[in-house]
Scaffold this motif. Structure first.
Motif, PDB file in Angstrom:
ATOM      1  N   ILE A 232       0.775  -1.394   0.010  1.00 29.74           N
ATOM      2  CA  ILE A 232      -0.023  -0.024  -0.145  1.00 29.74           C
ATOM      3  C   ILE A 232       0.929   1.370   0.140  1.00 29.74           C
ATOM      4  O   ILE A 232       0.588   2.540  -0.995  1.00 29.74           O
ATOM      5  N   HIS A 233       1.822   1.214   0.711  1.00 34.01           N
ATOM      6  CA  HIS A 233       2.661   2.619   0.918  1.00 34.01           C
ATOM      7  C   HIS A 233       3.352   2.886  -0.257  1.00 34.01           C
ATOM      8  O   HIS A 233       3.749   3.859  -0.910  1.00 34.01           O
ATOM      9  N   GLU A 234       4.056   1.875  -1.036  1.00 33.73           N
ATOM     10  CA  GLU A 234       4.609   1.707  -2.150  1.00 33.73           C
ATOM     11  C   GLU A 234       3.734   2.369  -3.241  1.00 33.73           C
ATOM     12  O   GLU A 234       4.224   3.184  -3.935  1.00 33.73           O
ATOM     13  N   PHE A 235       2.579   1.884  -3.378  1.00 36.26           N
ATOM     14  CA  PHE A 235       1.552   2.367  -4.320  1.00 36.26           C
ATOM     15  C   PHE A 235       1.404   3.871  -4.015  1.00 36.26           C
ATOM     16  O   PHE A 235       1.510   4.723  -5.215  1.00 36.26           O
ATOM     17  N   LEU A 236       1.255   4.404  -2.882  1.00 36.77           N
ATOM     18  CA  LEU A 236       0.620   5.598  -2.602  1.00 36.77           C
ATOM     19  C   LEU A 236       2.103   6.573  -2.741  1.00 36.77           C
ATOM     20  O   LEU A 236       2.057   7.791  -3.301  1.00 36.77           O
ATOM     21  N   GLU A 273       3.012  10.616   1.088  1.00 41.08           N
ATOM     22  CA  GLU A 273       1.733   9.874   0.761  1.00 41.08           C
ATOM     23  C   GLU A 273       0.585  10.646   0.576  1.00 41.08           C
ATOM     24  O   GLU A 273       0.258  11.306  -0.431  1.00 41.08           O
ATOM     25  N   LEU A 274      -0.268  10.812   1.642  1.00 39.18           N
ATOM     26  CA  LEU A 274      -1.256  11.532   1.825  1.00 39.18           C
ATOM     27  C   LEU A 274      -1.167  12.802   2.897  1.00 39.18           C
ATOM     28  O   LEU A 274      -0.239  12.641   3.607  1.00 39.18           O
ATOM     29  N   GLN A 275      -2.048  13.787   2.906  1.00 46.35           N
ATOM     30  CA  GLN A 275      -2.082  14.415   3.668  1.00 46.35           C
ATOM     31  C   GLN A 275      -2.846  14.290   5.164  1.00 46.35           C
ATOM     32  O   GLN A 275      -2.576  14.648   6.353  1.00 46.35           O
ATOM     33  N   MET A 276      -3.929  13.455   4.849  1.00 47.09           N
ATOM     34  CA  MET A 276      -4.757  12.906   5.999  1.00 47.09           C
ATOM     35  C   MET A 276      -5.484  11.941   5.743  1.00 47.09           C
ATOM     36  O   MET A 276      -5.619  11.402   4.299  1.00 47.09           O
ATOM     37  N   VAL A 277      -5.868  11.043   6.694  1.00 49.49           N
ATOM     38  CA  VAL A 277      -7.042   9.785   6.346  1.00 49.49           C
ATOM     39  C   VAL A 277      -8.114  10.037   7.263  1.00 49.49           C
ATOM     40  O   VAL A 277      -8.294  10.823   8.262  1.00 49.49           O
ATOM     41  N   PHE A 278      -9.343   9.446   6.624  1.00 48.41           N
ATOM     42  CA  PHE A 278     -10.382   9.296   7.417  1.00 48.41           C
ATOM     43  C   PHE A 278     -10.411   8.121   8.071  1.00 48.41           C
ATOM     44  O   PHE A 278     -10.439   6.719   7.403  1.00 48.41           O
ATOM     45  N   GLN A 279     -10.225   8.195   9.437  1.00 50.29           N
ATOM     46  CA  GLN A 279     -10.277   6.757  10.222  1.00 50.29           C
ATOM     47  C   GLN A 279     -11.759   6.910  10.722  1.00 50.29           C
ATOM     48  O   GLN A 279     -12.687   7.627  10.733  1.00 50.29           O
ATOM     49  N   PHE A 280     -12.082   5.342  11.258  1.00 54.03           N
ATOM     50  CA  PHE A 280     -13.657   5.091  11.491  1.00 54.03           C
ATOM     51  C   PHE A 280     -13.668   4.798  12.734  1.00 54.03           C
ATOM     52  O   PHE A 280     -14.755   4.253  13.286  1.00 54.03           O
TER      53      PHE A 280
END
Length: 556
Positions: A232-236, A273-280
């Motif tokens: 996943i981190h490689e792809f992002l 990778e990303l700036q933030m995630v939506f966690q649940f």
């Protein structure tokens, strides 16, 4: 303090199907959104996140995309979309599009080719498998929407993976050609002027090689084999290097099942990778062991525990997204507040929480009006594929009590968020002149935008105040968060501190008065009220009224 527009922004999510219909067909559309841009500007939001508007057969309301380069006919045309983008930019707002690349529609040209023969060049764009020796499915993974995650396709006699509906086959991210096709598509939209992406279930795109099951009898949760998978981190990082880093954009990844530690890998400053995630995690505080439909009472200590963990966990590296509802969740005032006698107060209290924690706040359409859950009387009135699949599995096939299951749907179903936006007390809440695609909440005659805009004491105007405060006070964005009164069963209280400035936030999560006793060394004496959801006159510093929220600027 590293400043960034996406940290300072307030995001407003539009679910286009339910926002505003311009042509009387009962379905919200792009021209409908264009007609309400001044309303959004007046509210003060900076970024519009648009749920999918791409071409789709609508098996899962647009999250099954058949053409990533075109607009769904029901929503309008590419020209309408361009008008929307120009209208937002002219008003100083940005547009964040939904990126749905864990799966496509089975009507996408790639899948049509892929299923036509085993040696088709597009075969490897999806995840195919001959199945076990006895002809059964390759593993025992369940779909998020009930049943097996595998579908036998008669054309080639093999199974394809679909973590969602069988009309949403999973894309094969192991294939570099597929990844290049996705990156080309992202560049197409960014070149057209899009300001960022909200990435649908992005942490599911890497599956464990061999697609193992857990050896249990019958269907089982396969998420350990596809959530936060090995590549996943490689792809992002590849996506960031090849696409995102070339633009000044905002990114948020929907990441079910992600932990604080994993979130730092997705959002850390040097991770690219990303700036933030939506966690649940906070969305599960009222779910039992079986599923979200297994209703359990939530407690403040549980909710606060989750929010506090994320506030402190991402304090040094990474960034939080702040939300209490969206298109997949019930209405927050019905879930965490009191949508009857204290609807006004509790909606404002929850808004205060969202806008004073550290992170980027996300407002879901109608939240600023205090829109509530709907209680449809029968399963026939619901439209969501997840609801109908679950009802069939539990009631029709499983013999569960229909009343109990309907109550669970009324409490947690996704259609709570999808009833039409309530614009006025006119027929169909001013959403459409036709027959709406899903029923309007009957309370639209009291709860609607026209009333709220006209009433200075409304939830809408309280949101305007909160958003304006955020623009004027860097402490709201960048201030350090510290929890106080950590074991209090009714009050959530914390401070935000930036340099010499210190704010105290106290929130009563109950429908009755609660004594306010601050810990030693903390006093509101000489402090100023920055914002409160009750009139300041008559305020008792030793007690909070039902669902009262206060933000103090403390004396240095």
């Amino acid at each position: 303090m590293e400043r960034a527009f996406w940290k300072e922004a307030v995001v407003y999510q539009i679910y286009p199907r339910s926002f505003k219909d311009s042509n009387g067909d009962g379905i919200g559309d792009l021209q409908g959104i264009c007609s309400k841009l001044d309303y959004l500007k007046e509210l003060g939001v900076d970024v519009i996140w648009l749920s999918p508007v791409y071409k789709s057969p609508n098996d899962d309301n647009g999250y099954d995309i058949s053409d990533y380069y075109d607009i769904m006919d029901e929503f309008g045309t590419m020209e309408d979309w361009e008008e929307l983008l120009a209208g937002l930019h002219a008003r100083g707002m940005k547009l964040m599009m939904d990126l749905v690349v864990n799966h496509s529609s089975d009507e996408h040209a790639w899948f049509v080719e892929s299923r036509s023969s085993k040696d088709n060049p597009y075969r490897d764009y999806y995840i195919w498998h001959p199945g076990k020796e006895d002809g059964s499915a390759p593993n025992n993974w369940t779909s998020f929407f009930s049943g097996s995650a595998w579908q036998m396709d008669e054309a080639t006699g093999e199974y394809y993976l679909h973590l969602f509906t069988k009309k949403q086959p999973d894309l094969n991210w192991e294939n570099p050609k597929l990844r290049k096709s996705v990156y080309d598509m992202m560049s197409f939209w960014l070149d057209k002027g899009v300001d960022g992406f909200r990435m649908d279930v992005i942490n599911l795109i890497s599956k464990v090689p061999g697609l193992p099951d857990d050896g249990k009898e019958g269907l089982s949760d396969g998420s350990p084999y596809y959530m936060n998978g090995p590549r996943i981190h490689e792809f992002l990082q590849e996506m960031n290097a090849q696409v995102l880093s070339r633009y000044d954009v905002m990114t948020v990844g929907e990441a079910p099942g992600v932990t604080v530690e994993e979130a730092i890998h997705y959002t850390g400053k040097d991770r690219h990778e990303l700036q933030m995630v939506f966690q649940f995690e906070h969305m599960d505080v009222d779910s039992g062991a079986n599923s979200k439909w297994d209703l359990q009472p939530w407690t403040l200590s549980k909710l606060r525990g989750v929010l506090h963990k994320w506030q402190t966990g991402l304090a040094e590296d990474g960034w939080n997204s702040l939300y209490l509802n969206n298109h997949d969740q019930p209405r927050m005032v019905s879930r965490f507040g009191n949508d009857k006698e204290y609807r006004l107060e509790s909606a404002k209290m929850l808004a205060t929480l969202l806008h004073t924690l550290k992170g980027t706040p996300y407002i879901y359409q109608g939240e600023e009006l205090g829109m509530t859950n709907v209680k449809f009387a029968s399963i026939e009135e619901y439209r969501d594929v997840e609801i109908h699949n679950m009802y069939r599995e539990q009631v029709v096939e499983g013999g569960a009590d229909p009343g109990t299951i309907l109550q669970a749907i009324q409490t947690k179903g996704r259609d709570n968020a999808r009833t039409p936006m309530q614009w006025s007390a006119e027929a169909n809440a001013g959403f459409t002149t036709g027959t709406p695609w899903i029923g309007v909440n009957p309370n639209y005659t009291e709860i609607n935008a026209e009333e709220a805009v006209a009433d200075p004491g409304s939830i809408y105007h309280y949101y305007r105040q909160l958003i304006a405060l955020r623009k004027q006070n860097p402490v709201m964005v960048y201030g350090d968060y510290e929890l106080i009164m950590q074991d209090h069963e009714q009050i959530y209280a914390y401070t935000r501190t930036l340099a010499e400035e210190k704010w105290l936030i106290v929130l009563n999560f109950t429908g009755h008065p609660v004594a306010l006793e601050l810990p030693e060394g903390l006093s509101t004496e000489g402090g100023d009220i920055v914002i409160a959801n009750y009139p300041v006159e008559g305020m008792d510093s030793s007690q909070l009224r039902p669902f009262e929220a206060r933000v103090y600027s403390l004396k240095a």
